[in-house]
Design a protein around this motif. Structure first.
Motif, PDB file in Angstrom:
ATOM      1  N   ASP A  41       0.831  -1.198   0.000  1.00 45.18           N
ATOM      2  CA  ASP A  41       0.000   0.000   0.000  1.00 45.18           C
ATOM      3  C   ASP A  41       0.871   1.256   0.000  1.00 45.18           C
ATOM      4  OD1 ASP A  41      -2.543   1.067  -0.152  1.00 45.18           O
ATOM      5  OD2 ASP A  41      -2.686   1.381   2.009  1.00 45.18           O
ATOM      6  N   THR A  42       1.993   1.203   0.742  1.00 39.17           N
ATOM      7  CA  THR A  42       2.915   2.344   0.822  1.00 39.17           C
ATOM      8  C   THR A  42       3.686   2.526  -0.481  1.00 39.17           C
ATOM      9  OG1 THR A  42       3.181   1.983   3.204  1.00 39.17           O
ATOM     10  CG2 THR A  42       4.858   3.330   2.099  1.00 39.17           C
ATOM     11  N   TYR A  43       4.094   1.408  -1.080  1.00 32.54           N
ATOM     12  CA  TYR A  43       4.969   1.469  -2.252  1.00 32.54           C
ATOM     13  C   TYR A  43       4.230   1.324  -3.577  1.00 32.54           C
ATOM     14  CZ  TYR A  43       8.835   1.034   1.034  1.00 32.54           C
ATOM     15  OH  TYR A  43       9.731   1.247   2.049  1.00 32.54           O
ATOM     16  N   PHE A  44       2.913   1.143  -3.546  1.00 26.19           N
ATOM     17  CA  PHE A  44       2.158   0.896  -4.768  1.00 26.19           C
ATOM     18  C   PHE A  44       2.338   2.014  -5.797  1.00 26.19           C
ATOM     19  CE2 PHE A  44      -1.968   1.331  -7.107  1.00 26.19           C
ATOM     20  CZ  PHE A  44      -1.806   0.227  -7.925  1.00 26.19           C
ATOM     21  N   ILE A  45       2.072   3.252  -5.415  1.00 27.85           N
ATOM     22  CA  ILE A  45       2.198   4.370  -6.361  1.00 27.85           C
ATOM     23  C   ILE A  45       3.655   4.658  -6.707  1.00 27.85           C
ATOM     24  CG2 ILE A  45       1.846   6.851  -6.638  1.00 27.85           C
ATOM     25  CD1 ILE A  45      -0.610   5.118  -7.225  1.00 27.85           C
ATOM     26  N   PRO A  46       4.586   4.741  -5.726  1.00 34.53           N
ATOM     27  CA  PRO A  46       5.991   4.964  -6.106  1.00 34.53           C
ATOM     28  C   PRO A  46       6.536   3.909  -7.067  1.00 34.53           C
ATOM     29  CG  PRO A  46       5.709   5.359  -3.768  1.00 34.53           C
ATOM     30  CD  PRO A  46       4.415   4.784  -4.256  1.00 34.53           C
ATOM     31  N   VAL A  47       6.137   2.643  -6.883  1.00 32.37           N
ATOM     32  CA  VAL A  47       6.677   1.567  -7.729  1.00 32.37           C
ATOM     33  C   VAL A  47       5.853   1.381  -8.999  1.00 32.37           C
ATOM     34  CG1 VAL A  47       7.131  -0.910  -7.873  1.00 32.37           C
ATOM     35  CG2 VAL A  47       7.718   0.341  -5.793  1.00 32.37           C
ATOM     36  N   ALA A  48       4.541   1.127  -8.839  1.00 34.42           N
ATOM     37  CA  ALA A  48       3.686   0.795  -9.981  1.00 34.42           C
ATOM     38  C   ALA A  48       3.411   1.995 -10.875  1.00 34.42           C
ATOM     39  CB  ALA A  48       2.362   0.200  -9.501  1.00 34.42           C
ATOM     40  N   CYS A  49       3.448   3.189 -10.309  1.00 37.67           N
ATOM     41  CA  CYS A  49       3.167   4.389 -11.108  1.00 37.67           C
ATOM     42  C   CYS A  49       4.472   5.046 -11.590  1.00 37.67           C
ATOM     43  CB  CYS A  49       2.331   5.378 -10.289  1.00 37.67           C
ATOM     44  SG  CYS A  49       1.914   6.896 -11.179  1.00 37.67           S
ATOM     45  N   PHE A  50       5.244   5.596 -10.655  1.00 37.94           N
ATOM     46  CA  PHE A  50       6.403   6.408 -11.044  1.00 37.94           C
ATOM     47  C   PHE A  50       7.569   5.567 -11.567  1.00 37.94           C
ATOM     48  CE2 PHE A  50       4.147   9.275  -8.123  1.00 37.94           C
ATOM     49  CZ  PHE A  50       4.055  10.383  -8.940  1.00 37.94           C
ATOM     50  N   LEU A  51       7.983   4.551 -10.806  1.00 34.59           N
ATOM     51  CA  LEU A  51       9.141   3.760 -11.242  1.00 34.59           C
ATOM     52  C   LEU A  51       8.838   2.985 -12.517  1.00 34.59           C
ATOM     53  CD1 LEU A  51      11.996   2.797 -10.729  1.00 34.59           C
ATOM     54  CD2 LEU A  51      11.075   0.955  -9.307  1.00 34.59           C
ATOM     55  N   LEU A  52       7.708   2.293 -12.561  1.00 36.22           N
ATOM     56  CA  LEU A  52       7.363   1.492 -13.734  1.00 36.22           C
ATOM     57  C   LEU A  52       7.182   2.366 -14.970  1.00 36.22           C
ATOM     58  CD1 LEU A  52       6.825  -1.348 -14.738  1.00 36.22           C
ATOM     59  CD2 LEU A  52       4.411  -1.056 -14.128  1.00 36.22           C
ATOM     60  N   PHE A  53       6.558   3.527 -14.802  1.00 39.89           N
ATOM     61  CA  PHE A  53       6.386   4.434 -15.943  1.00 39.89           C
ATOM     62  C   PHE A  53       7.740   4.843 -16.507  1.00 39.89           C
ATOM     63  CE2 PHE A  53       6.357   8.606 -17.848  1.00 39.89           C
ATOM     64  CZ  PHE A  53       5.291   8.545 -18.735  1.00 39.89           C
ATOM     65  N   ASN A  54       8.654   5.272 -15.634  1.00 45.89           N
ATOM     66  CA  ASN A  54       9.945   5.767 -16.109  1.00 45.89           C
ATOM     67  C   ASN A  54      10.799   4.659 -16.717  1.00 45.89           C
ATOM     68  OD1 ASN A  54      10.262   8.756 -15.464  1.00 45.89           O
ATOM     69  ND2 ASN A  54       9.494   8.002 -13.522  1.00 45.89           N
ATOM     70  N   VAL A  55      10.726   3.452 -16.152  1.00 49.49           N
ATOM     71  CA  VAL A  55      11.493   2.338 -16.714  1.00 49.49           C
ATOM     72  C   VAL A  55      10.985   1.999 -18.118  1.00 49.49           C
ATOM     73  CG1 VAL A  55      11.944  -0.140 -16.515  1.00 49.49           C
ATOM     74  CG2 VAL A  55      12.185   1.335 -14.510  1.00 49.49           C
ATOM     75  N   MET A  56       9.668   1.859 -18.277  1.00 43.60           N
ATOM     76  CA  MET A  56       9.118   1.496 -19.581  1.00 43.60           C
ATOM     77  C   MET A  56       9.258   2.635 -20.592  1.00 43.60           C
ATOM     78  SD  MET A  56       8.486  -1.568 -19.179  1.00 43.60           S
ATOM     79  CE  MET A  56       7.998  -1.738 -20.892  1.00 43.60           C
TER      80      MET A  56
END
Length: 431
Positions: A300-315
């Motif tokens: 719940d804490t890492y959902f947006i930082p990982v699934a939104c910001f990190l995943l967006f920038n990696v892809m």
């Protein structure tokens, strides 16, 4: 000409353009990552947590308006200076535009790092921060336009390291955000780390740019794209007066921004539409999606930082980097604008995810896996198509017009960012 070109030994020029691409966006990404630090310093000590003053009157706070003002004060100067850069690049030397812009941004970030430890009233801090935002984005627009124009003088593959560097910039910022969350670092300490890192990257970019003219590969293409050669310059004295007059005009050929736009308008408008859709939904809509499987745990804490910001920038970075290998569809293919237009489907797809709070639309894609799939396709298509457009534009015009074409493309990027920011309010309100 290409068969006689020297090799890019150790990929020195490629790496230099990657560093310059990194330097173009990493500082601003870190600045945005430190948003919580800025808002924390804008809390008025005379106002309680509900925004109520000591006399009981409810008033607005600088903290509550900071994000909106930051968006406005970043997008408007970027748009204005991207437009101006299409014209001033013909009058101000390239070296001054690039190194001067980087130096100005470096000074702003050094000042920002120093001010972390300086106490001041919220209003004073707010005004200084907005002025810094305006400066960063104004000089950043000049730098980006000049950088893409410079890359346009080299083989088409040399635009790829710039966009890859820009993609990595977002990834690095997202990783730093996650690390700060994981370590529980204080906001001030995190901010100092962000700003000092940005200063190091900018300084590295300046040094890399200054070293470019000493590389034979770079020298060759700069000489090859000059309107005249030194031999032509010597021979003109042996020609009749009328020919000399003609040659002098060829020395400094007129560059028409309108004529260039007519040649690249398809990729320019495509670029604008790509960023309108991207910024219209990311992060305004995507950041409010809540996990349906976390159940209050660490996810719940890492959902947006990982699934939104990190995943967006990696892809996004993967998409940008892929253009160094594959460039389909071509610049003249009808498939390019079609694929760009199809991206509009991501707007309703994200709206129908578990965005909270919501008032009008139902949730059709509640599971986290749907959201992650949409982010992957959304980010990859953004990076790949935007990189294609940016690679194609400088090669669709004459060599001496390539730099102006790059500046025009950056203007349409800025226009797309501005339109996307405006549409983001409407997209979020519709949910």
């Amino acid at each position: 000409m290409a068969t006689n070109a020297p090799r890019d030994i150790y990929y020195a020029v490629w790496i230099t353009f990657f560093i310059l691409g990194l330097g173009s966006l990493l500082p601003w990404n870190f600045f945005m990552t430190a948003t919580m630090y800025f808002t924390s310093r804008l809390k008025d000590p005379l106002i309680d947590g509900n925004g109520t003053a000591v006399n009981g009157t409810t008033i607005g706070t600088l903290e509550s308006i900071f994000n909106n003002v930051m968006t406005l004060s970043s997008m408007v100067p970027m748009l204005i200076f991207s437009c101006l850069n299409s014209f001033i690049q013909q009058r101000i030397p390239q070296k001054l535009r690039i190194s001067g812009s980087l130096a100005a941004i470096l000074v702003v970030f050094l000042l920002t790092a120093v001010l972390v430890k300086v106490e001041m009233a919220p209003l004073t801090f707010f005004c200084l921060t907005i002025i810094k935002i305006i400066c960063i984005n104004s000089f950043g627009a000049i730098f980006q336009g000049s950088l893409y124009g410079l890359a346009g003088l080299l083989p088409v593959s040399y635009t790829t390291p710039i966009v890859s560097g820009e993609g990595i910039a977002g990834t690095v910022a997202a990783v730093c955000m996650i690390c700060a969350l994981a370590t529980g670092a204080a906001l001030q300490d995190s901010a100092v780390g962000y700003f000092i890192t940005a200063c190091v990257v900018i300084l590295l970019a300046i040094l890399s740019y200054l070293a470019l003219p000493s590389i034979e590969f770079f020298q060759y293409y700069m000489e090859s794209n000059r309107p005249r050669t030194s031999t032509d310059q010597e021979n003109k004295w042996n020609k009749p007066d009328v020919v000399i007059s003609c040659s002098e005009e060829e020395d400094k050929p007129d560059v028409s921004v309108l004529a260039i736009f007519k040649q690249i308008w398809v990729v320019a408008m495509s670029m604008c539409f790509i960023f309108t859709i991207t910024i219209g939904t990311f992060p305004a809509v995507t950041v409010d999606v809540q996990s349906t499987i976390a159940d209050g745990g660490a996810w719940d804490t890492y959902f947006i930082p990982v699934a939104c910001f990190l995943l967006f920038n990696v892809m996004d970075t993967v998409g940008k980097t892929l253009t160094g290998i594959c460039k389909w569809p071509g610049a003249d293919s009808i498939w390019l604008p079609i694929l760009v237009g199809v991206r509009v489907v991501f707007v309703p797809l994200f709206m129908l995810c578990n965005v909270q709070p919501r008032h009008y639309l139902p949730v059709w894609f509640g599971h986290d896996s749907w959201y992650i799939l949409f982010i992957i396709l959304f980010a990859f298509s953004n990076g790949y198509l935007a990189s294609l457009c940016m690679c194609f534009a400088p090669k669709m015009v004459a060599p001496h017009e390539a730099e102006t074409a790059g500046a025009v493309m950056v203007f349409f990027v800025s226009l797309g960012l501005t339109l996307g920011s405006a549409f983001s309010f409407a997209f979020r309100a519709m949910i």
